[in-house]
Motif scaffolding. Structure first.
Motif, PDB file in Angstrom:
ATOM      1  N   LEU A   1       0.827  -1.209   0.000  1.00  0.00           N
ATOM      2  CA  LEU A   1       0.000   0.000   0.000  1.00  0.00           C
ATOM      3  C   LEU A   1       0.865   1.265   0.000  1.00  0.00           C
ATOM      4  O   LEU A   1       1.680   1.475   0.885  1.00  0.00           O
ATOM      5  CB  LEU A   1      -0.894  -0.018   1.253  1.00  0.00           C
ATOM      6  CG  LEU A   1      -1.880   1.137   1.428  1.00  0.00           C
ATOM      7  CD1 LEU A   1      -2.990   1.042   0.396  1.00  0.00           C
ATOM      8  CD2 LEU A   1      -2.439   1.118   2.836  1.00  0.00           C
TER       9      LEU A   1
ATOM     10  N   PRO B   1     -10.294  12.421   1.580  1.00  0.00           N
ATOM     11  CA  PRO B   1     -11.154  11.444   2.267  1.00  0.00           C
ATOM     12  C   PRO B   1     -10.394  10.675   3.348  1.00  0.00           C
ATOM     13  O   PRO B   1      -9.161  10.678   3.368  1.00  0.00           O
ATOM     14  CB  PRO B   1     -11.604  10.508   1.138  1.00  0.00           C
ATOM     15  CG  PRO B   1     -10.684  10.765  -0.002  1.00  0.00           C
ATOM     16  CD  PRO B   1     -10.148  12.139   0.154  1.00  0.00           C
ATOM     17  N   ASN B   2     -11.125  10.031   4.232  1.00  0.00           N
ATOM     18  CA  ASN B   2     -10.501   9.204   5.257  1.00  0.00           C
ATOM     19  C   ASN B   2      -9.608   8.151   4.631  1.00  0.00           C
ATOM     20  O   ASN B   2      -9.965   7.556   3.630  1.00  0.00           O
ATOM     21  CB  ASN B   2     -11.571   8.509   6.109  1.00  0.00           C
ATOM     22  CG  ASN B   2     -12.000   9.387   7.261  1.00  0.00           C
ATOM     23  OD1 ASN B   2     -11.198  10.160   7.787  1.00  0.00           O
ATOM     24  ND2 ASN B   2     -13.262   9.291   7.633  1.00  0.00           N
TER      25      ASN B   2
ATOM     26  N   LYS C   1      -3.339  11.515   5.115  1.00  0.00           N
ATOM     27  CA  LYS C   1      -3.044  12.846   5.662  1.00  0.00           C
ATOM     28  C   LYS C   1      -2.234  12.743   6.944  1.00  0.00           C
ATOM     29  O   LYS C   1      -1.195  13.400   7.102  1.00  0.00           O
ATOM     30  CB  LYS C   1      -4.365  13.610   5.928  1.00  0.00           C
ATOM     31  CG  LYS C   1      -5.258  13.727   4.706  1.00  0.00           C
ATOM     32  CD  LYS C   1      -6.517  14.504   4.980  1.00  0.00           C
ATOM     33  CE  LYS C   1      -7.455  13.842   5.979  1.00  0.00           C
ATOM     34  NZ  LYS C   1      -8.023  12.559   5.511  1.00  0.00           N
ATOM     35  N   THR C   2      -2.695  11.902   7.873  1.00  0.00           N
ATOM     36  CA  THR C   2      -1.972  11.736   9.133  1.00  0.00           C
ATOM     37  C   THR C   2      -0.584  11.155   8.891  1.00  0.00           C
ATOM     38  O   THR C   2       0.407  11.587   9.484  1.00  0.00           O
ATOM     39  CB  THR C   2      -2.770  10.826  10.085  1.00  0.00           C
ATOM     40  OG1 THR C   2      -4.017  11.457  10.380  1.00  0.00           O
ATOM     41  CG2 THR C   2      -2.018  10.579  11.375  1.00  0.00           C
TER      42      THR C   2
ATOM     43  N   GLN D   1      -4.277  13.793  15.911  1.00  0.00           N
ATOM     44  CA  GLN D   1      -5.704  13.579  15.650  1.00  0.00           C
ATOM     45  C   GLN D   1      -6.353  12.869  16.846  1.00  0.00           C
ATOM     46  O   GLN D   1      -7.459  13.184  17.243  1.00  0.00           O
ATOM     47  CB  GLN D   1      -5.863  12.740  14.379  1.00  0.00           C
ATOM     48  CG  GLN D   1      -7.298  12.456  13.997  1.00  0.00           C
ATOM     49  CD  GLN D   1      -7.387  11.684  12.686  1.00  0.00           C
ATOM     50  OE1 GLN D   1      -6.384  11.461  12.002  1.00  0.00           O
ATOM     51  NE2 GLN D   1      -8.593  11.268  12.343  1.00  0.00           N
TER      52      GLN D   1
HETATM   53  N1  LIG Z   1       1.252   1.805  10.790  1.00  0.00           N
HETATM   54  C1  LIG Z   1       0.487   1.480   9.727  1.00  0.00           C
HETATM   55  N2  LIG Z   1       0.589   0.259   9.163  1.00  0.00           N
HETATM   56  C2  LIG Z   1      -0.168  -0.086   8.095  1.00  0.00           C
HETATM   57  N3  LIG Z   1      -1.048   0.727   7.513  1.00  0.00           N
HETATM   58  C3  LIG Z   1      -1.217   1.962   8.035  1.00  0.00           C
HETATM   59  C4  LIG Z   1      -0.459   2.396   9.166  1.00  0.00           C
HETATM   60  N4  LIG Z   1      -0.822   3.669   9.455  1.00  0.00           N
HETATM   61  C5  LIG Z   1      -1.763   3.987   8.551  1.00  0.00           C
HETATM   62  N5  LIG Z   1      -2.007   2.981   7.705  1.00  0.00           N
HETATM   63  C6  LIG Z   1      -2.920   2.994   6.561  1.00  0.00           C
HETATM   64  O1  LIG Z   1      -2.537   4.084   5.750  1.00  0.00           O
HETATM   65  C7  LIG Z   1      -3.683   4.699   5.197  1.00  0.00           C
HETATM   66  C8  LIG Z   1      -3.662   6.187   5.493  1.00  0.00           C
HETATM   67  O2  LIG Z   1      -3.908   6.404   6.875  1.00  0.00           O
HETATM   68  P1  LIG Z   1      -3.928   7.849   7.496  1.00  0.00           P
HETATM   69  O3  LIG Z   1      -2.667   8.540   7.146  1.00  0.00           O
HETATM   70  O4  LIG Z   1      -4.257   7.717   8.915  1.00  0.00           O
HETATM   71  O5  LIG Z   1      -5.139   8.531   6.690  1.00  0.00           O
HETATM   72  P2  LIG Z   1      -5.951   9.861   7.005  1.00  0.00           P
HETATM   73  O6  LIG Z   1      -5.294  10.586   8.107  1.00  0.00           O
HETATM   74  O7  LIG Z   1      -5.943  10.609   5.706  1.00  0.00           O
HETATM   75  O8  LIG Z   1      -7.352   9.434   7.354  1.00  0.00           O
HETATM   76  C9  LIG Z   1      -4.895   3.997   5.764  1.00  0.00           C
HETATM   77  O9  LIG Z   1      -5.347   3.068   4.803  1.00  0.00           O
HETATM   78  C10 LIG Z   1      -4.347   3.278   6.979  1.00  0.00           C
HETATM   79  O10 LIG Z   1      -5.053   2.102   7.210  1.00  0.00           O
END
Ligand SMILES: Nc1ncnc2c1ncn2[C@@H]1O[C@H](COP(=O)(O)OP(=O)(O)O)[C@@H](O)[C@H]1O
Ligand SMILES: [Mg+2]
Lengths: 249, 333
Positions: A16, A37-38, A42-43, A85
């Motif tokens: 991913l 979108p979620n 972003k995070t 967040q």
């Molecule tokens: N430590 C991690 N390991 C695997 N996948 C992660 C991890 N952190 C986030 N993800 C995946 O990365 C994607 C983006 O997450 P995130 O950055 O939190 O999105 P947002 O803040 O835009 O909602 C999501 O599909 C999440 O499941």
């Protein structure tokens, strides 16, 4: 020179791609919103900038200097501040102490061993003043874990402000708040000194358009578009991918 | 306008500052310790044991209570200090104060080196690694017979008078004062440390490592530093044992000592320095009482007491006192 810049920033979790060749600039004094979108990443983008996560490839520059290899604390020392967040607080400590710890670290006192922290009345007063400006001074001596969620959210912001950052990253600062408390947060952000560069993640488009002078749209880890609020509002792809989706929700 | 109200700025910050002021009750342990000297003259060797165990518990409190480093291997540093002090007295000089310095150094060096490696981890892994370090040191002491005496330990240690003046007597008078004074200085140091910006930041590490990183604290370095300081103090406690009992055995490195010191601290209350005083005394008294009442099962009763504390009084004995005081204040209002 940009306050913050990323070049071809990539992060993969297995197959991913959560950050996909992100080229991004945050100008000094900007009020820049990051929307999407979620699950857009972003995070993760913020975690890459602060060094909480290591990028798979690409570069991160703070005030023109490459910080990609630096640990989190070195980036904070260069003026990078953030909120989370999901509340990330010293739950068992008092509200005042939460901010005081940040202020002490900013002043480089964290290694001082044989002097009393409380002797720095000036820093305590400053911390307290910060609580006053966020309307949580009445709870200064309460433990954070005893506070209602909304006030904890304000502590989250107060800690970041205690660092007096030059680049401030706000990850959904008003997540889960009723509008009265959202207003306190956004008023505070709006009143921050103009020279702080702010990147804010926020879902409420009304707030975004009120605050931001620049918007970046992130979708599936990649920048879909960047522009002024007006450009974003009138872009067809953005409406489809993001705004349209929210209109239905 | 209403300066006398609680919400006033001066008073909230003022009350925050006041929390760190030394209170009269904090002199109580010292008054009791001095009184004990006169009231129980025949129990002085036990008294010295209690005092140096309190010192050991304070050292653990810095790492476990303040910084949140959960360790079951703290006896490694205690034992290192004990052996170092014993060997120093046997082979270099019986001068006690330089011996304590050597004991502290031994504990500190071991703490620093092992801390560098194991403090990269956290949680269960870290607990296991603290145990592993203890087992390694134990095994080393056991195998290195020519140096440590193996299972026989180090005996024949003889100490010179303190400052060339006060010789260690058969009844333990000097030893008691010696332990008490060393404990007093360690207590002063620990108080200063936990109230310093460094000490306050340790509680931040304990409460939330992620946030600590995000406010720019070099977390790992802080952990290694406090672990080293803690190990120095544990080494001094071990050194005191070697010098006052004039014997060092493998038990100083025992798992039992490691576990018991954690139990004592939890009984008294972690992260408050005085938990060390209260916990050690409660444990020793309970051990003595239960052992008399029920020689076969006394450790069961100590265990039961621990379970009750952990389940119903997480702050230990002092936590219960705190809660009671808060309740009384509420009722009075
Ligand atoms: N430590 C991690 N390991 C695997 N996948 C992660 C991890 N952190 C986030 N993800 C995946 O990365 C994607 C983006 O997450 P995130 O950055 O939190 O999105 P947002 O803040 O835009 O909602 C999501 O599909 C999440 O499941
Ligand atoms: Mg997010």
């Amino acid at each position: 020179m940009s306050a913050l810049e990323t070049q071809m920033l990539c992060k993969n979790f297995g197959a991913l791609a959560v950050a996909d060749k992100i080229d991004f600039r945050l100008e000094p004094g900007a009020r820049h919103a990051l929307i999407g979108p979620n699950g857009a990443g972003k995070t993760t983008f913020i975690n890459l900038i602060t060094g909480r996560l290591a990028p798979s490839s690409g570069r991160i520059l703070l005030a023109g200097q490459d910080v990609t290899a630096l640990p989190q604390e070195a980036r904070v020392k260069r003026g990078l501040g953030r909120t989370f967040q999901i509340n990330t607080l010293f739950r068992g400590l008092s509200v005042l102490e939460n901010v005081f710890l940040a202020v002490c670290e900013r002043e480089g006192l964290g290694n001082v061993m044989l002097r009393r922290a409380n002797a720095r009345r000036d820093l305590l007063d400053e911390s307290y003043g910060l609580l006053e400006s966020l309307h949580i001074a009445d709870d200064a001596l309460a433990l954070v874990k005893e506070l209602p969620y909304g006030k904890q959210r304000l502590v989250e912001l107060a800690i970041a402000l205690g660092l007096k950052p030059s680049v401030l990253l706000l990850d959904e600062p008003a997540a889960g708040l009723p509008s009265s408390e959202t207003a306190i947060i956004f008023d505070t952000v709006q009143r921050l000194p103009g020279d702080i560069a702010i990147l804010i993640i926020e879902h409420d488009m009304e707030l975004v358009f009120r605050l931001a002078n620049r918007i970046t749209v992130l979708v599936q880890g990649a920048v879909l578009m960047e522009g002024t609020p007006a450009e974003i509002a009138h872009d067809k792809r953005v409406r489809e991918v993001y705004l349209g989706e929210r209109d239905h929700g | 306008m209403f300066r006398w109200f609680n919400s006033d700025k001066g008073s909230a910050v003022e009350r925050f500052v006041q929390r760190d002021a030394l209170k009269p009750i904090e002199l109580l342990p010292w008054i009791l310790a001095i009184a004990a000297y006169y009231v129980f003259p025949s129990y002085l060797p036990l008294g010295s044991q209690i005092l140096l165990t309190i010192l050991f518990a304070i050292s653990l409190d810095l790492a476990l209570g303040y910084a949140g480093i959960i360790t079951l291997g703290h006896a490694a540093f205690f034992g290192a200090g004990a052996y170092a002090a014993g060997l120093y007295a046997l082979h270099v000089t019986g001068e006690p104060l330089s011996g304590l310095v050597v004991a502290g150094l031994a504990g500190g060096i071991l703490g620093f080196l092992s801390g560098l490696v194991i403090l990269r981890t956290s949680g269960l892994t870290l607990i296991m690694l603290t145990l592993a370090v203890l087992l390694l040191v134990q095994e080393f002491a056991n195998r290195a017979r020519p140096i440590t005496g193996g299972a026989d330990g180090l005996s024949g240690i003889s100490m010179k008078p303190i400052f060339g003046q006060f010789r260690f007597d058969l009844f333990g008078h000097t030893a008691y004062w010696y332990c008490l004074i060393v404990l007093f200085f360690v207590w002063l140091f620990a108080l200063l440390l936990v109230r310093s910006p460094f000490g306050r930041a340790l509680t931040g590490v304990r409460e939330n490592v992620t946030r600590m990183h995000a406010i720019g604290a070099p977390v790992r370095r802080r952990l290694v530093t406090v672990y080293t300081i803690s190990a120095v103090l544990a080494g001094i406690a071990g050194g005191l044992l070697a010098q006052t009992s004039q014997f060092v055995g493998l038990a100083t490195l025992g798992f039992e000592r490691s576990g018991e010191i954690v139990i004592m601290l939890v009984l008294g209350g972690i992260g408050r320095i005085y938990g060390a005083f209260v916990g050690v005394v409660i444990f020793m008294i309970a051990q003595d009482t239960f052992a008399k009442a029920d020689p076969a099962f006394w450790s069961f009763w100590v265990g039961l007491m621990l379970v009750l504390i952990v389940l119903f009084a997480r702050g230990g004995a002092l936590g219960v006192v705190d809660q009671a005081l808060r309740w009384v204040r509420k009722v009075r209002r």
